[in-house]
Design a protein around this motif. Structure first.
Motif, PDB file in Angstrom:
ATOM      1  N   HIS A 217     -20.598  60.397 -30.835  1.00 45.56           N
ATOM      2  CA  HIS A 217     -20.528  61.542 -29.893  1.00 45.56           C
ATOM      3  C   HIS A 217     -20.181  62.534 -30.826  1.00 45.56           C
ATOM      4  O   HIS A 217     -20.733  63.891 -30.516  1.00 45.56           O
ATOM      5  CB  HIS A 217     -19.459  61.060 -28.765  1.00 45.56           C
ATOM      6  N   THR A 218     -19.213  62.629 -31.434  1.00 47.60           N
ATOM      7  CA  THR A 218     -18.918  63.534 -32.642  1.00 47.60           C
ATOM      8  C   THR A 218     -18.387  62.765 -33.810  1.00 47.60           C
ATOM      9  O   THR A 218     -18.138  61.487 -33.686  1.00 47.60           O
ATOM     10  CB  THR A 218     -17.776  64.224 -32.250  1.00 47.60           C
ATOM     11  N   PRO A 219     -18.437  63.529 -34.938  1.00 50.66           N
ATOM     12  CA  PRO A 219     -17.887  62.752 -36.304  1.00 50.66           C
ATOM     13  C   PRO A 219     -16.782  61.928 -36.230  1.00 50.66           C
ATOM     14  O   PRO A 219     -16.552  60.916 -36.990  1.00 50.66           O
ATOM     15  CB  PRO A 219     -18.223  63.877 -37.347  1.00 50.66           C
ATOM     16  N   GLY A 220     -15.733  62.566 -35.585  1.00 46.93           N
ATOM     17  CA  GLY A 220     -14.311  61.806 -35.808  1.00 46.93           C
ATOM     18  C   GLY A 220     -13.854  61.372 -34.436  1.00 46.93           C
ATOM     19  O   GLY A 220     -12.548  61.431 -34.261  1.00 46.93           O
ATOM     20  N   HIS A 221     -14.786  61.290 -33.493  1.00 40.11           N
ATOM     21  CA  HIS A 221     -14.302  60.864 -32.379  1.00 40.11           C
ATOM     22  C   HIS A 221     -13.660  59.403 -32.148  1.00 40.11           C
ATOM     23  O   HIS A 221     -13.944  58.442 -32.819  1.00 40.11           O
ATOM     24  CB  HIS A 221     -15.523  60.705 -30.932  1.00 40.11           C
ATOM     25  N   CYS A 222     -12.472  59.560 -31.519  1.00 38.72           N
ATOM     26  CA  CYS A 222     -11.693  58.263 -31.591  1.00 38.72           C
ATOM     27  C   CYS A 222     -11.116  57.816 -30.037  1.00 38.72           C
ATOM     28  O   CYS A 222     -11.203  58.847 -29.132  1.00 38.72           O
ATOM     29  CB  CYS A 222     -10.268  58.276 -32.094  1.00 38.72           C
ATOM     30  N   SER A 223     -11.115  56.530 -29.669  1.00 38.22           N
ATOM     31  CA  SER A 223     -10.515  56.036 -28.312  1.00 38.22           C
ATOM     32  C   SER A 223      -9.218  55.428 -28.736  1.00 38.22           C
ATOM     33  O   SER A 223      -9.095  55.068 -29.906  1.00 38.22           O
ATOM     34  CB  SER A 223     -11.438  55.324 -27.732  1.00 38.22           C
ATOM     35  N   PHE A 224      -8.563  55.399 -27.849  1.00 39.97           N
ATOM     36  CA  PHE A 224      -6.970  55.190 -28.019  1.00 39.97           C
ATOM     37  C   PHE A 224      -6.545  53.812 -27.119  1.00 39.97           C
ATOM     38  O   PHE A 224      -6.682  53.953 -25.901  1.00 39.97           O
ATOM     39  CB  PHE A 224      -6.200  56.286 -27.996  1.00 39.97           C
ATOM     40  N   GLU A 225      -6.003  52.854 -27.728  1.00 37.24           N
ATOM     41  CA  GLU A 225      -5.547  51.604 -27.399  1.00 37.24           C
ATOM     42  C   GLU A 225      -3.989  52.005 -27.131  1.00 37.24           C
ATOM     43  O   GLU A 225      -3.173  51.942 -28.170  1.00 37.24           O
ATOM     44  CB  GLU A 225      -5.776  50.474 -28.243  1.00 37.24           C
ATOM     45  N   LEU A 226      -3.713  52.026 -25.707  1.00 37.14           N
ATOM     46  CA  LEU A 226      -2.090  52.005 -25.602  1.00 37.14           C
ATOM     47  C   LEU A 226      -1.621  50.371 -25.224  1.00 37.14           C
ATOM     48  O   LEU A 226      -2.430  49.829 -24.592  1.00 37.14           O
ATOM     49  CB  LEU A 226      -2.039  52.782 -24.252  1.00 37.14           C
ATOM     50  N   ASN A 227      -0.644  50.059 -25.871  1.00 37.98           N
ATOM     51  CA  ASN A 227       0.033  48.911 -25.926  1.00 37.98           C
ATOM     52  C   ASN A 227       1.425  49.020 -25.275  1.00 37.98           C
ATOM     53  O   ASN A 227       2.328  49.618 -25.963  1.00 37.98           O
ATOM     54  CB  ASN A 227      -0.111  47.954 -27.055  1.00 37.98           C
ATOM     55  N   ASN A 228       1.858  48.677 -24.143  1.00 36.64           N
ATOM     56  CA  ASN A 228       3.280  48.785 -23.829  1.00 36.64           C
ATOM     57  C   ASN A 228       3.610  47.454 -23.216  1.00 36.64           C
ATOM     58  O   ASN A 228       3.150  47.012 -22.220  1.00 36.64           O
ATOM     59  CB  ASN A 228       3.480  49.818 -22.779  1.00 36.64           C
ATOM     60  N   GLY A 229       4.220  46.576 -23.770  1.00 36.13           N
ATOM     61  CA  GLY A 229       4.795  45.305 -23.525  1.00 36.13           C
ATOM     62  C   GLY A 229       3.386  44.471 -23.544  1.00 36.13           C
ATOM     63  O   GLY A 229       2.877  44.477 -24.525  1.00 36.13           O
ATOM     64  N   THR A 230       3.027  43.615 -22.568  1.00 38.15           N
ATOM     65  CA  THR A 230       1.812  42.923 -22.637  1.00 38.15           C
ATOM     66  C   THR A 230       0.507  43.679 -21.906  1.00 38.15           C
ATOM     67  O   THR A 230      -0.318  43.171 -21.885  1.00 38.15           O
ATOM     68  CB  THR A 230       2.119  41.699 -21.660  1.00 38.15           C
ATOM     69  N   ASP A 231       0.925  45.013 -21.623  1.00 42.23           N
ATOM     70  CA  ASP A 231      -0.039  45.595 -20.872  1.00 42.23           C
ATOM     71  C   ASP A 231      -1.085  46.553 -22.000  1.00 42.23           C
ATOM     72  O   ASP A 231      -0.346  47.013 -22.730  1.00 42.23           O
ATOM     73  CB  ASP A 231       0.237  46.601 -19.793  1.00 42.23           C
ATOM     74  N   GLN A 232      -2.342  46.806 -21.616  1.00 40.37           N
ATOM     75  CA  GLN A 232      -3.124  47.490 -22.610  1.00 40.37           C
ATOM     76  C   GLN A 232      -3.872  48.346 -21.727  1.00 40.37           C
ATOM     77  O   GLN A 232      -4.442  48.075 -20.740  1.00 40.37           O
ATOM     78  CB  GLN A 232      -4.156  46.331 -23.503  1.00 40.37           C
ATOM     79  N   LEU A 233      -4.407  49.358 -22.398  1.00 39.97           N
ATOM     80  CA  LEU A 233      -5.476  50.439 -21.696  1.00 39.97           C
ATOM     81  C   LEU A 233      -6.094  51.182 -22.795  1.00 39.97           C
ATOM     82  O   LEU A 233      -5.432  51.498 -23.771  1.00 39.97           O
ATOM     83  CB  LEU A 233      -4.574  51.205 -20.819  1.00 39.97           C
ATOM     84  N   LEU A 234      -7.398  51.241 -22.670  1.00 36.09           N
ATOM     85  CA  LEU A 234      -8.092  52.005 -23.602  1.00 36.09           C
ATOM     86  C   LEU A 234      -8.673  53.324 -23.305  1.00 36.09           C
ATOM     87  O   LEU A 234      -9.213  53.325 -22.157  1.00 36.09           O
ATOM     88  CB  LEU A 234      -9.390  51.350 -24.148  1.00 36.09           C
ATOM     89  N   VAL A 235      -8.054  54.494 -23.557  1.00 35.02           N
ATOM     90  CA  VAL A 235      -8.425  55.736 -23.528  1.00 35.02           C
ATOM     91  C   VAL A 235      -9.856  55.949 -24.024  1.00 35.02           C
ATOM     92  O   VAL A 235      -9.794  56.167 -25.296  1.00 35.02           O
ATOM     93  CB  VAL A 235      -7.303  56.777 -23.780  1.00 35.02           C
ATOM     94  N   LEU A 236     -10.868  56.008 -23.639  1.00 35.06           N
ATOM     95  CA  LEU A 236     -12.149  56.364 -23.963  1.00 35.06           C
ATOM     96  C   LEU A 236     -12.818  57.596 -24.516  1.00 35.06           C
ATOM     97  O   LEU A 236     -13.448  57.737 -25.529  1.00 35.06           O
ATOM     98  CB  LEU A 236     -13.231  55.771 -22.943  1.00 35.06           C
ATOM     99  N   GLY A 237     -11.918  58.822 -23.959  1.00 36.51           N
ATOM    100  CA  GLY A 237     -12.961  60.120 -24.223  1.00 36.51           C
ATOM    101  C   GLY A 237     -14.060  59.872 -23.717  1.00 36.51           C
ATOM    102  O   GLY A 237     -14.362  59.548 -22.808  1.00 36.51           O
ATOM    103  N   ASP A 238     -15.024  60.460 -24.458  1.00 35.34           N
ATOM    104  CA  ASP A 238     -16.547  60.209 -24.150  1.00 35.34           C
ATOM    105  C   ASP A 238     -17.422  59.150 -24.741  1.00 35.34           C
ATOM    106  O   ASP A 238     -18.604  59.306 -24.624  1.00 35.34           O
ATOM    107  CB  ASP A 238     -17.102  61.756 -24.630  1.00 35.34           C
TER     108      ASP A 238
END
Length: 306
Positions: A217-238
């Motif tokens: 989508h862009t040359p350095g686009h990143c999505s971010f995996e959040l880990n807190n305890g046993t819970d996870q979430l991926l912040v996707l961006g675009d």
């Protein structure tokens, strides 16, 4: 139906396309979910509005119309929301992207109202992490006086993304209709030159926050995996930007991708990754508030809200 992209963007950036964007939408919304001993809050920066073939010009109108109609969506416009992610854990208050600000589109730039509504001052945000530097994610960096809106925050962006948008040659290498956006993003990033931290994709940038390479989508686009305890979430961006088109047809080129072929590869890989892990997702342009999962069926994927 066709539309000249340079004409359309020129109109929107001059705030002269009010009839296209409509009015009456709520300027603020917030939904909070627990994540381990912390929380994730979806904050609305507003929404955008485009003709569908402006976003997917390589797809035949009748094919695109049929898919949208099958999901009871309008065939004359798309109105993707802009969902920002606020992650709070311990002493950290981390915001992913900063919205479009007051100089992008008349229907975006609502983040200050969203923060007010949850009684969070800009000075309370400790860290800001950018998925990428497109205007709807970056231009809220500066206020109307060209001062940093989040004056006390630490800032992070991937090194490939920084290098691309701050390169003086980028404006000459993007499409003509993207040149004004490239200039605006370069100017805003340069305001961070002495205080931003550059990181490499596929690394942990803060405790419990891992940067996945979702470039294309862009040359350095990143999505971010959040880990807190046993819970996870991926912040996707675009990386996955439409609840039906992206999931059913990741192979369809998206007009705003800098590298369309690489973006297609990234979408396919990412859909396999998140569906196989049954990972919770937060999508910037997925239906508000953006939380959900990807499920695989016999022929494609589908987005399931949570």
């Amino acid at each position: 139906m066709s539309i000249d992209r340079r004409e359309f963007l020129a109109g929107t950036c001059a705030l002269a396309a009010g009839s296209i964007f409509g009015a009456g939408r709520s300027a603020f919304a917030a939904v909070q979910k627990p994540l381990g001993d912390g929380s994730v809050t979806a904050l609305s920066d507003g929404y955008m509005s485009f003709p569908p073939n402006f976003m997917y010009p390589a797809v035949a109108d009748e094919t695109l119309d049929a898919l949208l109609a099958r999901h009871n969506l309008p065939t004359d416009r798309m109105e993707p929301p802009c969902n920002l992610t606020l992650f709070r854990s311990g002493e950290r208050t981390v915001l992913f992207d900063v919205g479009g600000g007051s100089q992008f589109l008349p229907t975006t730039g609502k983040l200050p109202e969203a923060l007010d509504a949850i009684d969070l001052a800009p000075q309370d945000v400790t860290d800001i992490i950018f998925t990428h530097a497109h205007p709807d994610h970056l231009w809220g960096l500066l206020d109307d006086f060209d001062e940093l809106f989040f004056s006390d925050a630490n800032y992070y962006i991937s090194e490939p993304e920084w290098q691309f948008w701050t390169d003086p040659e980028t404006v000459n290498n993007v499409r003509d209709d993207q040149q004004g956006l490239a200039v605006g993003s370069k100017r805003r990033l340069e305001a961070l030159a002495d205080r931003i931290t550059l990181f490499q994709p596929e690394s942990e940038i803060l405790s419990g926050i891992y940067a996945h390479d979702t470039s294309g989508h862009t040359p350095g686009h990143c999505s971010f995996e959040l880990n807190n305890g046993t819970d996870q979430l991926l912040v996707l961006g675009d990386a996955l930007a439409h609840p039906f088109i992206t999931f059913e047809h990741p192979e369809w080129p998206f007009a705003q991708d800098v590298d369309a072929e690489h973006a297609i590869i990234t979408r396919k890989r990412l859909l396999d990754f998140v569906s196989s892990r049954q990972m919770d997702l937060m999508g910037y342009h997925l239906p508000y508030p953006g939380f959900g999962r990807a499920e695989r069926n016999d022929t494609a994927y589908r987005f399931v809200t949570k």
